[in-house]
Design an enzyme around this catalytic site. Sequence first.
Site, PDB file in Angstrom:
ATOM      1  N   TYR A 191      -4.344  -9.602   3.446  1.00 28.95           N
ATOM      2  CA  TYR A 191      -4.454  -8.184   3.810  1.00 28.95           C
ATOM      3  C   TYR A 191      -4.177  -8.048   5.301  1.00 28.95           C
ATOM      4  CZ  TYR A 191      -6.639  -7.386  -0.755  1.00 28.95           C
ATOM      5  OH  TYR A 191      -6.901  -7.297  -2.102  1.00 28.95           O
ATOM      6  N   ASP A 198       0.836  -1.196   0.000  1.00 28.37           N
ATOM      7  CA  ASP A 198       0.000   0.000   0.000  1.00 28.37           C
ATOM      8  C   ASP A 198       0.875   1.253   0.000  1.00 28.37           C
ATOM      9  OD1 ASP A 198      -2.328  -1.442  -0.011  1.00 28.37           O
ATOM     10  OD2 ASP A 198      -2.675  -1.289   2.156  1.00 28.37           O
TER      11      ASP A 198
END
Length: 455
Positions: free
Chosen positions: A398, A262
């Site tokens: 995640y 990210d």
Amino acid sequence: MEIINYEILKKYPLCDRCFGRLYAKLLHATNIERGRALKLYKALELEAKIKKAKEEGIDYKEELELLKVLVRSGFNKIRLKEVLDENIEKENCPWCRNIFDKQKIDRLLNKTIELLKDYDFDTFLIGTHIPNEIKELEKEIETEFMESIKQEFGREFGKLLAVKLNKMPNKEYPDIVVHINPYTEEIYLQVNPLFIKGRYRKLVRGIPQTRWPCRKCRGKGCEVCNYTGKKYPISVEEIVAKPFLEATKGTDAKFHGAGREDIDVRMLGDGRPFVLEIKEPKIRKIDLNKIAEEVNKDGRVEILNLEFGKREDKVLIKNTPHKKTYRALVECSEKINEEELKLLEKELENRTIYQKTPKRVLHRRADLVRIRKVYKVKVNKVDDNHFEMIIYCDGGLYIKELISGDDGRTNPSVSSILNKQCICKELDVLKVHDDENNEKININNIEGGNNGRNE
């Protein structure tokens, strides 16, 4: 069974080269040698039959007509003066149309060399293009032993160009493909990409891996993106690609990573594998170490272990699953004690995680359940409401949602195990594992702590 079809010459006066090409997969010889030998053999046979027919006073019209056919297709009529005294002219070959003529070949060679003069390359390939009417002709006269004219032209022209340039033809990984239509004399170049592979470290938060077009204008430029066409001003891709584009004089670059982190996540440790694809480079011989030094001066991104790659590397790097080790700084809504953290380590070891697509990426990812595994967790308490986790797990898990639970979309989660609301305050990738089968993993040897928090 008759293997050699001389009847085809009645409809199509094929030259020696083209007639020999019909039987290219027979007898190790050039097409010209093969075609000339086949015509010579037939001429000998026909002349013998005609002479015998004359002696016996019988008709030899059929043999004479086929002899005329041989002459129209290029056989030397002077050799037949004893049996053929007619003035028969050679006809143009409808298959090759003189594309192997020396003057034409020289012209094409000079034009090709002129086009290539601005490019640095070691290997090349000839891509031959032929008109549709030639393709149709080939279908009509095809034999099981035939070679296409495009194959022969590409091979023969490639040999001549290799000598002129002192370069090597390469069918698998050519630096440049020379596309030629020898009938129209059109030529254009396909400059194949240059691939550089290595690993990158992203040392700061706030930059994406690749260029992120503005969602409003889709990269065209508008008020929202200050007419840059980008949502974020810079990316790892742009920082890395810029000096490579300058050194190679390429037209564009594409960054391929083994996954991505990210924007607010750093990539530390020994870095993430990547392949940089440089489009249409004019220069291929570049100093990778020198360019790495230039990139690393930026301070936000470092690249290491650079080497030249191949096209397959970008596919391999995207399709090969990699386990990863993360470091996460977790903030807990309530006070946490050591016993609870030890329980967390135990509950997550070798634990299968069921994870629905996180809400934050649902707009660009399919809504499905991903099954991933956490193999090992190491937890260090920072203060009453914060602790650090070192997580060794499958790629594609995640981590932020593993911690928060994402309103129950990830199960189990750190929040569900502790029965307290937890969020990820900082996240770093500490290692992308290339070959877990040959690598003994010990997360106690992968540093978190200050290595993970200092920016």
